[in-house]
Design a protein around this motif. Structure first.
Motif, PDB file in Angstrom:
ATOM      1  N   MET A   1       0.852  -1.163   0.000  1.00  0.00           N
ATOM      2  CA  MET A   1       0.000   0.000   0.000  1.00  0.00           C
ATOM      3  C   MET A   1       0.904   1.234   0.000  1.00  0.00           C
ATOM      4  O   MET A   1       1.944   1.248   0.642  1.00  0.00           O
ATOM      5  CB  MET A   1      -0.900  -0.030   1.229  1.00  0.00           C
ATOM      6  CG  MET A   1      -1.832   1.122   1.322  1.00  0.00           C
ATOM      7  SD  MET A   1      -3.212   0.763   2.406  1.00  0.00           S
ATOM      8  CE  MET A   1      -4.498   0.775   1.207  1.00  0.00           C
ATOM      9  N   LEU A   2       0.467   2.274  -0.694  1.00  0.00           N
ATOM     10  CA  LEU A   2       1.255   3.499  -0.776  1.00  0.00           C
ATOM     11  C   LEU A   2       0.828   4.493   0.294  1.00  0.00           C
ATOM     12  O   LEU A   2      -0.360   4.710   0.517  1.00  0.00           O
ATOM     13  CB  LEU A   2       1.102   4.140  -2.156  1.00  0.00           C
ATOM     14  CG  LEU A   2       1.731   3.375  -3.315  1.00  0.00           C
ATOM     15  CD1 LEU A   2       1.376   4.049  -4.633  1.00  0.00           C
ATOM     16  CD2 LEU A   2       3.234   3.282  -3.153  1.00  0.00           C
ATOM     17  N   PHE A   3       1.814   5.100   0.940  1.00  0.00           N
ATOM     18  CA  PHE A   3       1.585   6.122   1.956  1.00  0.00           C
ATOM     19  C   PHE A   3       2.433   7.338   1.621  1.00  0.00           C
ATOM     20  O   PHE A   3       3.481   7.223   1.008  1.00  0.00           O
ATOM     21  CB  PHE A   3       1.959   5.604   3.354  1.00  0.00           C
ATOM     22  CG  PHE A   3       1.068   4.516   3.847  1.00  0.00           C
ATOM     23  CD1 PHE A   3      -0.091   4.813   4.552  1.00  0.00           C
ATOM     24  CD2 PHE A   3       1.366   3.182   3.599  1.00  0.00           C
ATOM     25  CE1 PHE A   3      -0.927   3.817   5.001  1.00  0.00           C
ATOM     26  CE2 PHE A   3       0.531   2.174   4.055  1.00  0.00           C
ATOM     27  CZ  PHE A   3      -0.616   2.497   4.760  1.00  0.00           C
ATOM     28  N   SER A   4       1.988   8.487   2.077  1.00  0.00           N
ATOM     29  CA  SER A   4       2.747   9.721   1.891  1.00  0.00           C
ATOM     30  C   SER A   4       3.715   9.878   3.061  1.00  0.00           C
ATOM     31  O   SER A   4       3.322   9.779   4.214  1.00  0.00           O
ATOM     32  CB  SER A   4       1.781  10.910   1.829  1.00  0.00           C
ATOM     33  OG  SER A   4       2.493  12.096   1.664  1.00  0.00           O
ATOM     34  N   SER A   5       4.980  10.150   2.740  1.00  0.00           N
ATOM     35  CA  SER A   5       5.990  10.330   3.791  1.00  0.00           C
ATOM     36  C   SER A   5       5.969  11.770   4.278  1.00  0.00           C
ATOM     37  O   SER A   5       5.251  12.616   3.751  1.00  0.00           O
ATOM     38  CB  SER A   5       7.375   9.970   3.251  1.00  0.00           C
ATOM     39  OG  SER A   5       7.769  10.920   2.288  1.00  0.00           O
ATOM     40  N   ASP A   9       6.792  12.330  -0.296  1.00  0.00           N
ATOM     41  CA  ASP A   9       7.097  11.258  -1.241  1.00  0.00           C
ATOM     42  C   ASP A   9       6.161  10.095  -0.973  1.00  0.00           C
ATOM     43  O   ASP A   9       5.729   9.877   0.164  1.00  0.00           O
ATOM     44  CB  ASP A   9       8.545  10.781  -1.076  1.00  0.00           C
ATOM     45  CG  ASP A   9       9.557  11.811  -1.533  1.00  0.00           C
ATOM     46  OD1 ASP A   9       9.225  12.610  -2.431  1.00  0.00           O
ATOM     47  OD2 ASP A   9      10.674  11.810  -0.977  1.00  0.00           O
ATOM     48  N   LEU A  10       5.831   9.347  -2.008  1.00  0.00           N
ATOM     49  CA  LEU A  10       5.033   8.142  -1.809  1.00  0.00           C
ATOM     50  C   LEU A  10       5.959   6.982  -1.497  1.00  0.00           C
ATOM     51  O   LEU A  10       6.941   6.758  -2.213  1.00  0.00           O
ATOM     52  CB  LEU A  10       4.201   7.833  -3.050  1.00  0.00           C
ATOM     53  CG  LEU A  10       3.060   8.793  -3.339  1.00  0.00           C
ATOM     54  CD1 LEU A  10       2.343   8.389  -4.618  1.00  0.00           C
ATOM     55  CD2 LEU A  10       2.074   8.849  -2.179  1.00  0.00           C
ATOM     56  N   VAL A  11       5.659   6.263  -0.422  1.00  0.00           N
ATOM     57  CA  VAL A  11       6.453   5.097  -0.038  1.00  0.00           C
ATOM     58  C   VAL A  11       5.523   3.897   0.075  1.00  0.00           C
ATOM     59  O   VAL A  11       4.381   4.024   0.504  1.00  0.00           O
ATOM     60  CB  VAL A  11       7.205   5.329   1.299  1.00  0.00           C
ATOM     61  CG1 VAL A  11       8.267   6.381   1.133  1.00  0.00           C
ATOM     62  CG2 VAL A  11       6.260   5.709   2.404  1.00  0.00           C
ATOM     63  N   GLU A  12       6.023   2.754  -0.346  1.00  0.00           N
ATOM     64  CA  GLU A  12       5.219   1.544  -0.273  1.00  0.00           C
ATOM     65  C   GLU A  12       5.535   0.820   1.033  1.00  0.00           C
ATOM     66  O   GLU A  12       6.698   0.590   1.360  1.00  0.00           O
ATOM     67  CB  GLU A  12       5.484   0.636  -1.462  1.00  0.00           C
ATOM     68  CG  GLU A  12       4.501  -0.509  -1.531  1.00  0.00           C
ATOM     69  CD  GLU A  12       4.500  -1.204  -2.878  1.00  0.00           C
ATOM     70  OE1 GLU A  12       3.718  -2.148  -3.011  1.00  0.00           O
ATOM     71  OE2 GLU A  12       5.268  -0.813  -3.772  1.00  0.00           O
ATOM     72  N   LYS A  13       4.489   0.477   1.786  1.00  0.00           N
ATOM     73  CA  LYS A  13       4.636  -0.229   3.059  1.00  0.00           C
ATOM     74  C   LYS A  13       3.665  -1.414   3.063  1.00  0.00           C
ATOM     75  O   LYS A  13       2.544  -1.320   2.552  1.00  0.00           O
ATOM     76  CB  LYS A  13       4.270   0.675   4.237  1.00  0.00           C
ATOM     77  CG  LYS A  13       5.169   1.873   4.411  1.00  0.00           C
ATOM     78  CD  LYS A  13       6.429   1.471   5.113  1.00  0.00           C
ATOM     79  CE  LYS A  13       7.266   2.692   5.426  1.00  0.00           C
ATOM     80  NZ  LYS A  13       8.375   2.381   6.264  1.00  0.00           N
ATOM     81  N   PRO A  14       4.081  -2.532   3.654  1.00  0.00           N
ATOM     82  CA  PRO A  14       3.130  -3.637   3.795  1.00  0.00           C
ATOM     83  C   PRO A  14       2.034  -3.262   4.784  1.00  0.00           C
ATOM     84  O   PRO A  14       2.278  -2.516   5.741  1.00  0.00           O
ATOM     85  CB  PRO A  14       3.984  -4.789   4.325  1.00  0.00           C
ATOM     86  CG  PRO A  14       5.173  -4.140   4.931  1.00  0.00           C
ATOM     87  CD  PRO A  14       5.372  -2.839   4.227  1.00  0.00           C
ATOM     88  N   THR A  85      -0.211  -0.842   9.756  1.00  0.00           N
ATOM     89  CA  THR A  85       1.068  -0.851   9.056  1.00  0.00           C
ATOM     90  C   THR A  85       2.121  -0.163   9.923  1.00  0.00           C
ATOM     91  O   THR A  85       1.781   0.622  10.794  1.00  0.00           O
ATOM     92  CB  THR A  85       0.975  -0.160   7.681  1.00  0.00           C
ATOM     93  OG1 THR A  85       2.185  -0.350   6.981  1.00  0.00           O
ATOM     94  CG2 THR A  85       0.687   1.314   7.812  1.00  0.00           C
TER      95      THR A  85
END
Length: 87
Positions: A1-5, A9-14, A85
């Motif tokens: 799933m993509l989250f905003s840092s 920036d978009l970061v992918e986290k499980p 997450t």
């Protein structure tokens, strides 16, 4: 799933998530059968309100839902963890 840092920036986290939110919510409602309240008629008798919320602390982000028509809608027994997450 993509989250905003923090720097957008978009970061992918499980992410762990409940696969059948409606089934879990139905079971929670059944457990409150006969004990639902209308909060002095603030909630119509023919409606069930559900709160969806999020909380972050100690490096994790959690999503939950709760049935509002209970005497203690914010109690831990009334909240269902529907996703989580690490952040």
């Amino acid at each position: 799933m993509l989250f905003s840092s923090a720097d957008d920036d978009l970061v992918e986290k499980p992410m762990v998530k409940l696969t059948s939110i409606s089934e879990k919510l139905t079971k929670l409602l059944e457990s409150h059968r006969g004990s639902l309240t209308w909060h002095d008629r603030a909630i119509p008798e023919n409606e069930v309100w559900v709160k969806v919320g999020g909380d972050h602390d100690q490096g994790s982000l959690k999503f939950s839902q709760a049935v509002i028509k209970t005497k203690n809608p914010n109690s831990k027994d009334n909240n269902i963890l529907i996703g989580m997450t690490n952040i």
